[in-house]
Scaffold this motif. Structure first.
Motif, PDB file in Angstrom:
ATOM      1  N   PHE A   1      34.530  93.270 154.053  1.00  0.00           N
ATOM      2  CA  PHE A   1      35.677  93.498 154.942  1.00  0.00           C
ATOM      3  C   PHE A   1      36.719  92.396 154.794  1.00  0.00           C
ATOM      4  CE2 PHE A   1      32.690  96.339 157.150  1.00  0.00           C
ATOM      5  CZ  PHE A   1      33.480  97.470 157.132  1.00  0.00           C
ATOM      6  N   CYS A   2      36.267  91.160 154.532  1.00  0.00           N
ATOM      7  CA  CYS A   2      37.221  90.068 154.350  1.00  0.00           C
ATOM      8  C   CYS A   2      38.093  90.325 153.132  1.00  0.00           C
ATOM      9  CB  CYS A   2      36.501  88.741 154.173  1.00  0.00           C
ATOM     10  SG  CYS A   2      35.881  88.084 155.694  1.00  0.00           S
ATOM     11  N   ILE A   3      37.486  90.770 152.002  1.00  0.00           N
ATOM     12  CA  ILE A   3      38.353  90.962 150.841  1.00  0.00           C
ATOM     13  C   ILE A   3      39.207  92.213 151.017  1.00  0.00           C
ATOM     14  CG2 ILE A   3      36.790  89.711 149.318  1.00  0.00           C
ATOM     15  CD1 ILE A   3      36.183  92.208 147.920  1.00  0.00           C
ATOM     16  N   GLN A   4      38.707  93.161 151.805  1.00  0.00           N
ATOM     17  CA  GLN A   4      39.554  94.316 152.143  1.00  0.00           C
ATOM     18  C   GLN A   4      40.825  93.829 152.846  1.00  0.00           C
ATOM     19  OE1 GLN A   4      38.161  97.459 151.661  1.00  0.00           O
ATOM     20  NE2 GLN A   4      39.647  98.785 152.603  1.00  0.00           N
ATOM     21  N   ALA A   5      40.640  92.883 153.786  1.00  0.00           N
ATOM     22  CA  ALA A   5      41.793  92.351 154.514  1.00  0.00           C
ATOM     23  C   ALA A   5      42.661  91.490 153.608  1.00  0.00           C
ATOM     24  CB  ALA A   5      41.327  91.550 155.715  1.00  0.00           C
ATOM     25  N   LYS A   6      42.036  90.731 152.715  1.00  0.00           N
ATOM     26  CA  LYS A   6      42.791  89.878 151.806  1.00  0.00           C
ATOM     27  C   LYS A   6      43.665  90.720 150.882  1.00  0.00           C
ATOM     28  CE  LYS A   6      40.555  85.457 150.996  1.00  0.00           C
ATOM     29  NZ  LYS A   6      41.711  84.663 151.333  1.00  0.00           N
ATOM     30  N   LEU A   7      43.130  91.874 150.463  1.00  0.00           N
ATOM     31  CA  LEU A   7      43.901  92.739 149.569  1.00  0.00           C
ATOM     32  C   LEU A   7      44.910  93.588 150.334  1.00  0.00           C
ATOM     33  CD1 LEU A   7      41.018  93.918 147.255  1.00  0.00           C
ATOM     34  CD2 LEU A   7      43.006  92.646 146.548  1.00  0.00           C
ATOM     35  N   GLY A   8      44.839  93.573 151.678  1.00  0.00           N
ATOM     36  CA  GLY A   8      45.768  94.382 152.459  1.00  0.00           C
ATOM     37  C   GLY A   8      45.521  95.864 152.291  1.00  0.00           C
ATOM     38  N   LEU A   9      44.266  96.269 152.158  1.00  0.00           N
ATOM     39  CA  LEU A   9      43.961  97.694 152.026  1.00  0.00           C
ATOM     40  C   LEU A   9      43.757  98.307 153.403  1.00  0.00           C
ATOM     41  CD1 LEU A   9      41.631  97.618 148.946  1.00  0.00           C
ATOM     42  CD2 LEU A   9      44.011  98.239 149.063  1.00  0.00           C
ATOM     43  N   ILE A  10      43.644  99.629 153.457  1.00  0.00           N
ATOM     44  CA  ILE A  10      44.029 100.325 154.679  1.00  0.00           C
ATOM     45  C   ILE A  10      43.478  99.908 156.025  1.00  0.00           C
ATOM     46  CG2 ILE A  10      43.806 102.609 155.789  1.00  0.00           C
ATOM     47  CD1 ILE A  10      45.719 103.602 153.798  1.00  0.00           C
ATOM     48  N   PRO A  11      42.244  99.747 156.357  1.00  0.00           N
ATOM     49  CA  PRO A  11      42.173  99.449 157.800  1.00  0.00           C
ATOM     50  C   PRO A  11      42.960  98.191 158.174  1.00  0.00           C
ATOM     51  CG  PRO A  11      39.974  99.528 156.826  1.00  0.00           C
ATOM     52  CD  PRO A  11      40.935  99.779 155.740  1.00  0.00           C
ATOM     53  N   PHE A  12      43.195  97.311 157.194  1.00  0.00           N
ATOM     54  CA  PHE A  12      43.887  96.043 157.499  1.00  0.00           C
ATOM     55  C   PHE A  12      45.239  95.934 156.832  1.00  0.00           C
ATOM     56  CE2 PHE A  12      39.279  95.342 157.251  1.00  0.00           C
ATOM     57  CZ  PHE A  12      39.048  95.212 158.593  1.00  0.00           C
ATOM     58  N   ASP A  13      45.960  97.052 156.673  1.00  0.00           N
ATOM     59  CA  ASP A  13      47.248  96.951 155.982  1.00  0.00           C
ATOM     60  C   ASP A  13      48.403  96.909 156.974  1.00  0.00           C
ATOM     61  OD1 ASP A  13      47.237  99.563 156.816  1.00  0.00           O
ATOM     62  OD2 ASP A  13      48.372 100.258 155.088  1.00  0.00           O
ATOM     63  N   MET A  14      48.132  96.411 158.198  1.00  0.00           N
ATOM     64  CA  MET A  14      49.207  96.421 159.203  1.00  0.00           C
ATOM     65  C   MET A  14      50.381  95.530 158.811  1.00  0.00           C
ATOM     66  SD  MET A  14      46.375  94.748 159.882  1.00  0.00           S
ATOM     67  CE  MET A  14      45.221  95.288 161.097  1.00  0.00           C
ATOM     68  N   ALA A  15      50.161  94.567 157.892  1.00  0.00           N
ATOM     69  CA  ALA A  15      51.269  93.694 157.507  1.00  0.00           C
ATOM     70  C   ALA A  15      52.265  94.413 156.605  1.00  0.00           C
ATOM     71  CB  ALA A  15      50.746  92.457 156.802  1.00  0.00           C
ATOM     72  N   GLU A  16      51.838  95.482 155.916  1.00  0.00           N
ATOM     73  CA  GLU A  16      52.786  96.203 155.071  1.00  0.00           C
ATOM     74  C   GLU A  16      52.778  97.692 155.399  1.00  0.00           C
ATOM     75  OE1 GLU A  16      51.215  96.497 150.978  1.00  0.00           O
ATOM     76  OE2 GLU A  16      50.029  94.787 151.595  1.00  0.00           O
ATOM     77  N   ALA A  17      52.465  97.987 156.665  1.00  0.00           N
ATOM     78  CA  ALA A  17      52.383  99.381 157.083  1.00  0.00           C
ATOM     79  C   ALA A  17      53.649 100.122 156.697  1.00  0.00           C
ATOM     80  CB  ALA A  17      52.202  99.417 158.597  1.00  0.00           C
ATOM     81  N   GLU A  18      53.531 101.046 155.735  1.00  0.00           N
ATOM     82  CA  GLU A  18      54.770 101.616 155.207  1.00  0.00           C
ATOM     83  C   GLU A  18      55.375 102.655 156.128  1.00  0.00           C
ATOM     84  OE1 GLU A  18      52.773 102.581 151.536  1.00  0.00           O
ATOM     85  OE2 GLU A  18      53.400 104.637 151.831  1.00  0.00           O
ATOM     86  N   THR A  19      54.580 103.251 156.997  1.00  0.00           N
ATOM     87  CA  THR A  19      55.184 104.264 157.854  1.00  0.00           C
ATOM     88  C   THR A  19      55.838 103.667 159.091  1.00  0.00           C
ATOM     89  OG1 THR A  19      52.915 104.591 158.541  1.00  0.00           O
ATOM     90  CG2 THR A  19      53.915 106.328 157.235  1.00  0.00           C
ATOM     91  N   GLU A  20      55.394 102.507 159.546  1.00  0.00           N
ATOM     92  CA  GLU A  20      56.012 101.973 160.758  1.00  0.00           C
ATOM     93  C   GLU A  20      56.983 100.823 160.498  1.00  0.00           C
ATOM     94  OE1 GLU A  20      53.238  99.883 163.248  1.00  0.00           O
ATOM     95  OE2 GLU A  20      51.579 100.506 162.010  1.00  0.00           O
ATOM     96  N   ILE A  21      56.629  99.910 159.578  1.00  0.00           N
ATOM     97  CA  ILE A  21      57.579  98.826 159.321  1.00  0.00           C
ATOM     98  C   ILE A  21      58.001  98.790 157.856  1.00  0.00           C
ATOM     99  CG2 ILE A  21      57.047  97.312 161.263  1.00  0.00           C
ATOM    100  CD1 ILE A  21      55.158  95.809 159.466  1.00  0.00           C
ATOM    101  N   ASN A  22      57.919  99.923 157.157  1.00  0.00           N
ATOM    102  CA  ASN A  22      58.477 100.071 155.799  1.00  0.00           C
ATOM    103  C   ASN A  22      58.079  98.949 154.852  1.00  0.00           C
ATOM    104  OD1 ASN A  22      59.732 102.123 157.078  1.00  0.00           O
ATOM    105  ND2 ASN A  22      61.711 101.112 157.208  1.00  0.00           N
ATOM    106  N   HIS A  23      56.804  98.802 154.594  1.00  0.00           N
ATOM    107  CA  HIS A  23      56.264  97.807 153.664  1.00  0.00           C
ATOM    108  C   HIS A  23      56.370  96.384 154.201  1.00  0.00           C
ATOM    109  CE1 HIS A  23      55.645 100.676 150.426  1.00  0.00           C
ATOM    110  NE2 HIS A  23      56.812 101.159 150.689  1.00  0.00           N
ATOM    111  N   GLY A  24      56.750  96.209 155.470  1.00  0.00           N
ATOM    112  CA  GLY A  24      56.724  94.911 156.137  1.00  0.00           C
ATOM    113  C   GLY A  24      57.147  93.741 155.278  1.00  0.00           C
ATOM    114  N   CYS A  25      56.177  92.929 154.882  1.00  0.00           N
ATOM    115  CA  CYS A  25      56.460  91.703 154.144  1.00  0.00           C
ATOM    116  C   CYS A  25      57.297  91.948 152.894  1.00  0.00           C
ATOM    117  CB  CYS A  25      55.163  91.048 153.705  1.00  0.00           C
ATOM    118  SG  CYS A  25      54.213  90.381 155.039  1.00  0.00           S
TER     119      CYS A  25
END
Ligand code: SF4
Lengths: 310, 144
Positions: A192-216
């Motif tokens: 789960f940590c590397i899932q978050a490090k890679l920004g993959l879906i359950p933890f992709d809130m930093a680049e959520a493309e539908t709500e903040i358009n790729h964020g960072c």
């Protein structure tokens, strides 16, 4: 000196990691397509994407932002990911280059890409990028502790040495870490940590493309975005390889072991892809709770089991 | 140059701009991403930021407020960018052409590379339009 440059630029550094990571990225997208009963992109798609961004597209700089940092951040992200990749892969490829404490260095190098994404985002001057950056910071705060505890747990299990080669040696003689109950309990938070490090879906809130358009990454285009893509490809190779080193007896490059090594990496990426395809995006406070409470609890149980020798 | 063009054709990322649409065209565009039609086969992705876009899909009738936004989007897009007008509204204005908020069909505001008529166009029509756009890029280069 020349040898170090070769390690960094060609093998197992930039070129090798970029190509292999691109392949893994295709694998991830193809599996995603198969899970959704689609046909999926062609094999060379990640390379097309990268080359298109690098060669064809215009690079736009933000009008009211800090341009130097904006340009520097992707370069440093690629740099951090590549150095981490070299330090992780070299001991496993049979070069005895590691130094005492390189595990700690790798741990910090792996944090550099995320930090650079944050710096790039806040220097772009875009409010949505700032939202993405603040979420990424919170995400780092939540998973980094768990990740450190997991690495410490593996060190504890394999004879208190903070050197990659020693870690691999003890697994060579004493069996892979994942072969025990406490090893499995450590492996779950690590995934789960590397899932978050890679920004993959359950933890992709930093680049959520539908709500903040790729964020960072909202303001990045052209060459800068190509470098960000490259750093993501490299991380997609580096982090599974790191897991393989920590838990699965490392990678070996002779005879039939090549097949096993490739299968280990593909297996971890497959796991990540399946997690990302079967989960919705979490809110940031849910992710924090997930790591702080449940994952840390698992690690603590694993510690107790290690102390009991299970 | 030929290589750059080849790469560009292989990896077109789509950005969707809906003007004063009746929402039917939007749904049909999203249909193209579903398992049955799957535009990812052609290397296309739907992206959320105009900075990553290679193709600007415009649908719906463009009224005066949309016009400003459309121009701003076009100005902010990294070049080269292709524009596709989707639906009767995007191509000519359709049934809204005579209305007082109407600010002109898309091609009078920004240059358009392909038109996909229909009200709404079927996903098959959108896919064939996109494939034709790719082919057009190819022949343009062959003539040049
Ligand atoms: S073309 Fe037809 S379906 Fe599409 S937005 Fe206009 S009225 Fe709606």
């Amino acid at each position: 000196m020349l040898k170090d440059l070769f390690y960094f630029l060609v093998y197992p550094g930039l070129l090798f990691a970029g190509v292999a990571g691109g392949f893994l990225s295709w694998f991830d997208r193809k599996i995603t397509a198969m899970v959704q009963f689609r046909k999926g992109p062609p094999l060379l798609q990640p390379y097309y994407d990268f080359l298109k961004l690098l060669l064809v597209k215009e690079t736009i700089l933000p009008a009211n932002g800090s341009r130097g940092m904006f340009l520097l951040a992707p370069v440093l992200a690629v740099f951090g990911a590549t150095v981490a990749c070299v330090l992780i892969l070299l001991p496993m490829l049979g070069f005895h280059t590691g130094f005492s404490g390189d595990l700690i260095v790798i741990f910090y190098l792996l944090a550099i890409p995320s930090l650079m994404y944050i710096l790039g985002a806040v220097s772009s001057g875009n409010p949505l990028a700032a939202v993405g950056a603040s979420r990424e910071i919170k995400l780092i705060l939540s998973y980094e502790l768990t990740f450190l505890l997991v690495v410490a747990g593996v060190i504890l299990k394999s004879g208190m040495s903070i050197r990659m080669t020693d870690l691999l040696m003890t697994q060579e003689t004493g069996g892979a870490v994942i072969g025990s109950v406490s090893g499995i309990l450590l492996f779950i938070p690590a995934v789960f940590c590397i899932q978050a490090k890679l920004g993959l879906i359950p933890f992709d809130m930093a680049e959520a493309e539908t709500e903040i358009n790729h964020g960072c990454f909202i303001e990045y285009s052209g060459i800068c975005y190509a470098l960000i893509k490259l750093s993501k490809y490299i991380l997609l190779l580096t982090l599974p390889a790191f897991l393989a080193a920590l838990f699965m007896n490392g990678l070996h490059w002779d005879g039939i072991h090549i097949l096993w090594s490739v299968l280990k990496i593909l297996g971890v990426v497959l796991l990540l892809t399946l997690i990302r395809n079967t989960n919705p995006r979490l809110k940031i406070h849910q992710a924090m709770k997930f790591f702080f409470l449940y994952m840390n609890l698992l690690v603590i149980i694993a510690y107790i089991l290690i102390a009991l020798g299970i | 140059m030929a290589f750059k063009d080849f790469i560009f054709r292989k990896s077109l990322w789509l950005f969707h701009f809906g003007g004063a649409s009746c929402n039917n065209c939007d749904i049909e565009i999203l249909d193209c991403l579903t398992p049955r039609y799957d535009v990812e086969r052609f290397g296309m992705l739907l992206v959320g930021s105009i900075r990553h876009a290679d193709v600007l899909l415009v649908n719906g009738s463009i009224n005066h407020k949309d016009k400003e936004r459309l121009l701003e989007l076009y100005r902010q897009a990294p070049k080269p960018i292709l524009v596709v007008a989707i639906g009767a509204c995007g191509c000519t204005g359709g049934i809204f052409a005579g209305g007082y908020p109407f600010a002109g069909p898309v091609d009078q505001i920004i240059p358009v590379d392909a038109y996909i008529p229909g009200c709404p166009p079927k996903p098959e029509a959108i896919l064939s339009g996109i494939v034709q756009l790719i082919e057009k890029k190819k022949t343009e280069k062959a003539h040049a």
